[in-house]
Design an enzyme around this catalytic site. Structure first.
Site: not given
Length: 545
Positions: A188, A213, A266-267, A294, A328, A425
């Site tokens: 996350s 994690k 995350g990325s 995502e 996001c 981004e």
């Protein structure tokens, strides 16, 4: 362990958002909890099989808006703790995956009610302090969205289970939705407490066990989320808490033959790395792991020449700068028509000039700090790039990390629609505008679609219905969540299932049954009540008496 009866949980409903108005009971309660939690320095352990582990190797959880203030010392997991967690999850799986679904549901429904009541101030305060969210942003995240996920996931689970095949006369066909064999690895991010709550809950609710994690920069609020679940009755080992570095935790997890799935937010770069590692290890797994992610976004607002300027300006300010642009879904590129830009620019400068930024425990502040020094450096570099490449900083542009990681809400105007400011981004309070000739609407829609590799969220502002229809078609794959005359942020569980494709992820839609169905492995059961007793079919009869 099954019980006779067809059980129907209460219909899910979205949790009302509290406003924390001056003098309200919820504001007084939250202010009191903030003071208590700021005054306490926790020691956060690794939690495996319900047992607390301490390695002695720690990192500090700090407040981004007051980086010298340490909230907790967090113990870091490594390969040894991962192996213990895998064993503990396997042991927990034996009972958890056989537990009747209504018992699993009851744990999460109870957790939702605890959060709606006595735990609300704690999780909201933890999120404000740990992630520098205002009371409003923490309320819609750590209270309302978490509650919504836990309530609606139960409803979605029932819908999945109700999807059954047809049966011919004399036959009963059934579909069983089995939990996955092994464990799910949940990873996350820092920006939403609700994401960690859901990345773990959606597989666990379906009977899976989880290794979690959390982002190091959200370990504090994640730990409080786990403590809430423990109070709600989540059995030991169902969710194992493994704070630590990505490599120290991730490498042994992804190497395990028992990996059944990855639930990630995350990325894009990290998700690519995980997918490659899973691919390289594919021969060792007992099952093909489910990979749900995502990832990044370069979310857009495109305005038609007919757009309402006041509504457009409000959407840009809220969509780009709420929670410092660290969503996001945050708007980070705007396409404005030349006929509206002078008025829109003036409105943005005026509105941004009124925004207050600072310590989020001061309820008059609209913005807090970005999450850490790495994010601060990334925002500052982007602003410097703009100044060095003939782009104009229209508003904001200031940075200050003397006490916290503060970046002013910044609007940039670029003359190059394919500048990196429109493609990359930055995940901060920076939005870049490209002013297009008002008679080039169709060409601009093509530009929006193919400039950035992402496909998460986007919005169109227009008072021309034909233009809205044209944009919906031209931008069909540019955003998994598309907004008409609204900002591209603020998806609500049960109302706007969230996720995107392209470089933004697998689009498995958090906040819907489509996510939950990824965490089960269906089994078809066919029962024939009176089986045949002769192998011969009628066509074999030669007709002789």
């Amino acid at each position: 362990m099954s019980r006779p009866g067809i059980f129907r949980p209460a219909p899910a409903h979205n949790e009302p958002v509290r406003d924390y108005a001056p003098g309200s009971p919820e504001r007084a309660e939250l202010e009191g909890r903030l003071a208590e939690m700021k005054a306490e320095r926790l020691e956060i352990p690794i939690v495996v099989g319900g047992k607390e582990l301490r390695t002695g190797e720690t990192f500090q959880a700090v407040m981004p808006h007051d980086k010298a203030h340490v909230l907790a010392d967090v113990h870091m997991a490594g390969a040894g703790e991962v192996e213990q967690a895998i064993s503990a999850s396997a042991e927990a799986w034996e009972d958890w995956h056989r537990m009747p679904w209504e018992e699993r549901a009851a744990v999460y429904l109870r957790a939702a009610e605890l959060l709606a009541g006595p735990w609300r101030a704690t999780l909201v305060a933890a999120t404000m302090l740990n992630q520098s969210k205002t009371a409003h942003q923490a309320e819609i995240d750590a209270a309302c969205e978490v509650i919504d996920f836990w309530r609606f996931n139960v409803e979605f689970m029932v819908r999945v289970y109700e999807e059954q095949p047809i049966s011919s006369p004399g036959i009963w066909n059934r579909m069983e939705y089995r939990p996955l064999e092994g464990f799910v690895f949940a990873i996350s991010p820092f920006n939403f407490t609700a994401i960690g709550a859901n990345l773990t809950a959606s597989p666990a609710l379906m009977g899976d066990v989880v290794l979690w994690k959390p982002a190091s920069t959200a370990a504090y609020s994640s730990y409080w989320t786990l403590k809430l679940l423990e109070e709600a009755g989540l059995p030991p080992g169902v969710v194992n808490f493994l704070p630590g570095s990505g490599a120290a935790v991730g490498d042994p997890v992804l190497a395990s033959e028992h990996l059944a799935g990855v639930h990630f937010t995350g990325s894009t770069a990290v998700f690519h790395s995980i997918w490659k590692t899973v691919g390289q290890n594919i021969d060792r797994y007992r099952n093909y792991p489910r990979i749900v992610g995502e990832t990044g976004g370069k979310d857009f607002i495109v305005a038609h020449p007919s757009a309402d300027v006041d509504a457009l300006a409000t959407a840009i300010v809220r969509g780009s700068f709420e929670y410092q642009g660290q969503k996001c879904s945050a708007a980070s590129r705007v396409y404005a028509p030349s006929n509206l830009w002078p008025q829109l620019r003036e409105r943005l400068v005026e509105e941004i000039g009124t925004i207050k930024m600072g310590d989020v425990t001061d309820f008059s502040n609209f913005m807090g700090a970005v999450i850490d020094d790495k994010s601060f450096a990334r925002q500052r570099e982007a602003i410097e790039h703009a100044k060095a490449n003939s782009a104009e900083v229209v508003a904001g542009g200031g940075t200050d990390d003397s006490s916290g990681y503060f970046v002013e809400p910044t609007v940039i105007e670029t003359r190059d629609p394919r500048d990196r400011l429109m493609r990359e981004e930055f995940f901060g309070p920076i939005v870049t505008t490209y002013v297009y000739p008002e008679n080039e609407w169709e060409q601009t829609l093509e530009l929006v679609d193919d400039t950035a590799p992402y496909g998460l969220t986007g919005a169109i502002f227009s008072q021309d219905r034909a233009a809205i229809d044209e944009a919906e078609e031209a931008l069909r794959y540019a955003a998994g969540n598309f907004y008409v005359n609204d900002k591209p942020t603020g998806a609500v569980v049960g109302q706007q299932p969230f996720g995107g494709a392209r470089a933004s992820g697998t689009n498995d839609k958090a906040g819907s049954m489509w996510n939950l169905i990824r965490w089960v492995s269906p089994r078809t059961i066919k029962e024939t009540f009176v089986p045949p007793r002769d192998y011969r079919y009628p066509f074999l009869d030669d007709g002789s008496p």
